[in-house]
Design an enzyme around this catalytic site. Sequence first.
Site, mmCIF file in Angstrom:
data_model
loop_
_atom_site.group_PDB
_atom_site.id
_atom_site.type_symbol
_atom_site.label_atom_id
_atom_site.label_comp_id
_atom_site.label_asym_id
_atom_site.label_seq_id
_atom_site.Cartn_x
_atom_site.Cartn_y
_atom_site.Cartn_z
ATOM 1 N N ASP A 1 -4.277 -10.100 12.903
ATOM 2 C CA ASP A 1 -4.412 -8.723 12.967
ATOM 3 C C ASP A 1 -3.716 -8.711 14.721
ATOM 4 O O ASP A 1 -4.012 -8.866 15.382
ATOM 5 C CB ASP A 1 -6.079 -8.282 13.660
ATOM 6 C CG ASP A 1 -6.359 -7.152 13.390
ATOM 7 O OD1 ASP A 1 -6.081 -6.022 14.187
ATOM 8 O OD2 ASP A 1 -7.472 -6.843 13.263
ATOM 9 N N LYS B 1 -14.488 0.686 14.785
ATOM 10 C CA LYS B 1 -12.375 0.113 15.108
ATOM 11 C C LYS B 1 -11.961 0.064 17.060
ATOM 12 O O LYS B 1 -12.127 -1.204 17.037
ATOM 13 C CB LYS B 1 -12.041 0.529 14.417
ATOM 14 C CG LYS B 1 -11.579 0.592 12.646
ATOM 15 C CD LYS B 1 -10.729 0.519 11.998
ATOM 16 C CE LYS B 1 -10.979 0.708 10.217
ATOM 17 N NZ LYS B 1 -10.688 0.932 9.739
ATOM 18 N N ASN C 1 1.075 -1.163 -0.113
ATOM 19 C CA ASN C 1 -0.172 -0.300 0.088
ATOM 20 C C ASN C 1 1.105 1.084 0.068
ATOM 21 O O ASN C 1 1.744 1.048 -0.443
ATOM 22 C CB ASN C 1 -1.053 0.011 0.885
ATOM 23 C CG ASN C 1 -0.231 -0.292 2.568
ATOM 24 O OD1 ASN C 1 0.638 0.850 2.558
ATOM 25 N ND2 ASN C 1 -0.348 -1.225 3.503
HETATM 26 O O1 PMT Z 1 2.649 5.520 6.354
HETATM 27 P P1 PMT Z 1 3.203 7.904 5.939
HETATM 28 O O2 PMT Z 1 2.818 7.195 4.921
HETATM 29 O O3 PMT Z 1 3.225 7.956 6.371
HETATM 30 O O4 PMT Z 1 0.505 7.073 6.193
HETATM 31 C C1 PMT Z 1 0.804 7.488 7.534
HETATM 32 C C2 PMT Z 1 -0.821 6.236 7.377
HETATM 33 C C3 PMT Z 1 -1.742 6.767 6.576
HETATM 34 C C4 PMT Z 1 -0.360 4.591 7.010
HETATM 35 C C5 PMT Z 1 -1.526 6.416 9.062
HETATM 36 O O5 PMT Z 1 -1.656 7.273 9.165
HETATM 37 C C6 PMT Z 1 -2.357 5.152 9.378
HETATM 38 O O6 PMT Z 1 -3.881 5.675 9.094
HETATM 39 N N1 PMT Z 1 -1.620 3.588 9.674
HETATM 40 C C7 PMT Z 1 -2.930 2.501 9.947
HETATM 41 C C8 PMT Z 1 -3.395 2.195 8.349
HETATM 42 C C9 PMT Z 1 -4.613 0.679 8.859
HETATM 43 O O7 PMT Z 1 -4.440 0.041 7.830
HETATM 44 O O8 PMT Z 1 -5.267 1.322 8.594
HETATM 45 P P2 PMT Z 1 -6.493 0.377 8.558
HETATM 46 O O9 PMT Z 1 -7.730 0.851 9.307
HETATM 47 O O10 PMT Z 1 -7.289 -0.757 7.838
HETATM 48 O O11 PMT Z 1 -6.129 -0.999 10.177
HETATM 49 C C10 PMT Z 1 -6.793 -0.095 11.987
HETATM 50 C C11 PMT Z 1 -5.730 -0.470 12.772
HETATM 51 O O12 PMT Z 1 -5.698 -1.673 12.742
HETATM 52 C C12 PMT Z 1 -3.709 0.268 12.560
HETATM 53 O O13 PMT Z 1 -3.572 0.542 13.855
HETATM 54 C C13 PMT Z 1 -3.896 -0.611 11.552
HETATM 55 O O14 PMT Z 1 -1.986 -1.012 11.910
HETATM 56 C C14 PMT Z 1 -4.224 -2.914 12.980
HETATM 57 N N2 PMT Z 1 -3.393 -3.560 11.931
HETATM 58 C C15 PMT Z 1 -4.783 -3.408 10.924
HETATM 59 C C16 PMT Z 1 -4.831 -4.762 10.304
HETATM 60 C C17 PMT Z 1 -3.759 -6.044 10.845
HETATM 61 N N3 PMT Z 1 -3.955 -7.494 9.911
HETATM 62 N N4 PMT Z 1 -3.200 -5.728 12.095
HETATM 63 C C18 PMT Z 1 -3.015 -4.786 12.368
HETATM 64 O O15 PMT Z 1 -2.287 -4.332 13.646
#
Ligand code: PMT
Length: 424
Positions: A319, A350, A223
């Site tokens: 996750d 979330k 991504n």
């Molecule tokens: O890296 P940059 O270019 O500076 O961009 C920053 C960012 C946009 C990546 C950052 O600010 C951000 O939003 N990070 C979380 C991105 C994400 O995967 O969001 P999500 O809504 O899909 O996931 C929710 C949470 O679960 C996140 O804390 C993620 O780390 C966590 N997760 C998700 C999937 C997974 N399999 N394991 C996880 O721990």
Amino acid sequence: MYLPGLAQYTLYHMVSLTNKRIVVGVTGSIAAYKSAETVRRLRDAGAEVRVAMTRAATEFITPLTMQALSGHPVHLNLLDAQTESAMGHIELARWADAVLVAPASADFIARIAHGLADDLLSTLCLAARSPLAVAPAMNWQMWDNPATQSNVARLRERGARIFGPGSGSQACGETGPGRMLDPQDLVALLAGMFETGELAGLNVLVTAGPTWESIDPVRVITNRSSGKMGYAVAAAAMEAGARVVLVSGPTALAAPEQVECIRVMTAQEMFDAVMARVDTAQVFIGTAAVADYRPAQAATTKIKKTSATLQLDLVRNPDILASVAARTPAPFTVGFAAETVDVERNAAAKLRAKRVDLIAANLVGQAGSGFEADENRLVLIDASGTTELPLLSKLRAARELIHHIAVRYHAKNPAENPRLAHRQ
Ligand code: PMT
């Protein structure tokens, strides 16, 4: 003069001064020549610098030198239409994260100790709400004089920091206390002022960047995460006094100084690295954009383009965030939520689904914030409500987030540090 802890401050100053706005005030002293070097070192440490000089200071060093080194016109007098229209002295006072007067002559110290505002720099010191640091420079007898000592004590009582003076041979040929500290020590001490200690003694585990999920030996699913937000979070936690471990997916960024960085590629590797360390962490912050799915089977050789379409079977990745939050005991767990619509509603969902303490939500998929950008607009959501931050550089946003976490962490664990339990 012995200055305990200077070496330690020096280790941190590159991070602590990044994006900090510093007004350097220069007053009339032979040590004014050192302020050129101070400005250069502050800028090297990442600070934005503006210079204000008293009339006497201009007798020792030219405003042109200071303009060239700071990159901005020097503020000289209250009635200068040009600099006042670009950024007036009150605006400059509001702009500053800190004011450093170096060198500060005995006369200038006396004037600000008594609240005089008869030139631009003293007016600025009076108007500024940000921390004031003063680096005295004068003959040792002037320094020893009870009048100076009482003025310095008065400034200290009001919260000003007095850097130095050092002791040694003086411009007048005598020896004693009154020498302005060297620029690298001033920069290190100034950096120390920004270390909040809010997370002192805590272990903070941060994930950052994207993950790469192999399709074959040359292709991956990934991504747009650059890692900037996560690295800024790690730097801000370190500034707040924490021991920080950063588990990072592939990025082009150098790890912040003093942060232990573990580089991984896939979500499974990130999961394993986090799980191996989570039991010693008091705070976990999941900033990484972890791939939710990976190819069920990565091809061992490069897939040939023999057909018009290609189907990939994907399987769910673990996750990491939910697994951390499900531990007993769990660290104070903070997730990020990357949303393209309905940021608050989706992030609140979330928060509940993953049972985390706090979610930092951000809008992604648009230029100027979220993925890859240098700035971000975070919405912080927890059980007690929602806090919207303005669009900030990622480091500033990270500092706000860390402060928010520290307040909630200490409220939740009051026995650990009663001093910090009631801070807002
Ligand atoms: O890296 P940059 O270019 O500076 O961009 C920053 C960012 C946009 C990546 C950052 O600010 C951000 O939003 N990070 C979380 C991105 C994400 O995967 O969001 P999500 O809504 O899909 O996931 C929710 C949470 O679960 C996140 O804390 C993620 O780390 C966590 N997760 C998700 C999937 C997974 N399999 N394991 C996880 O721990």
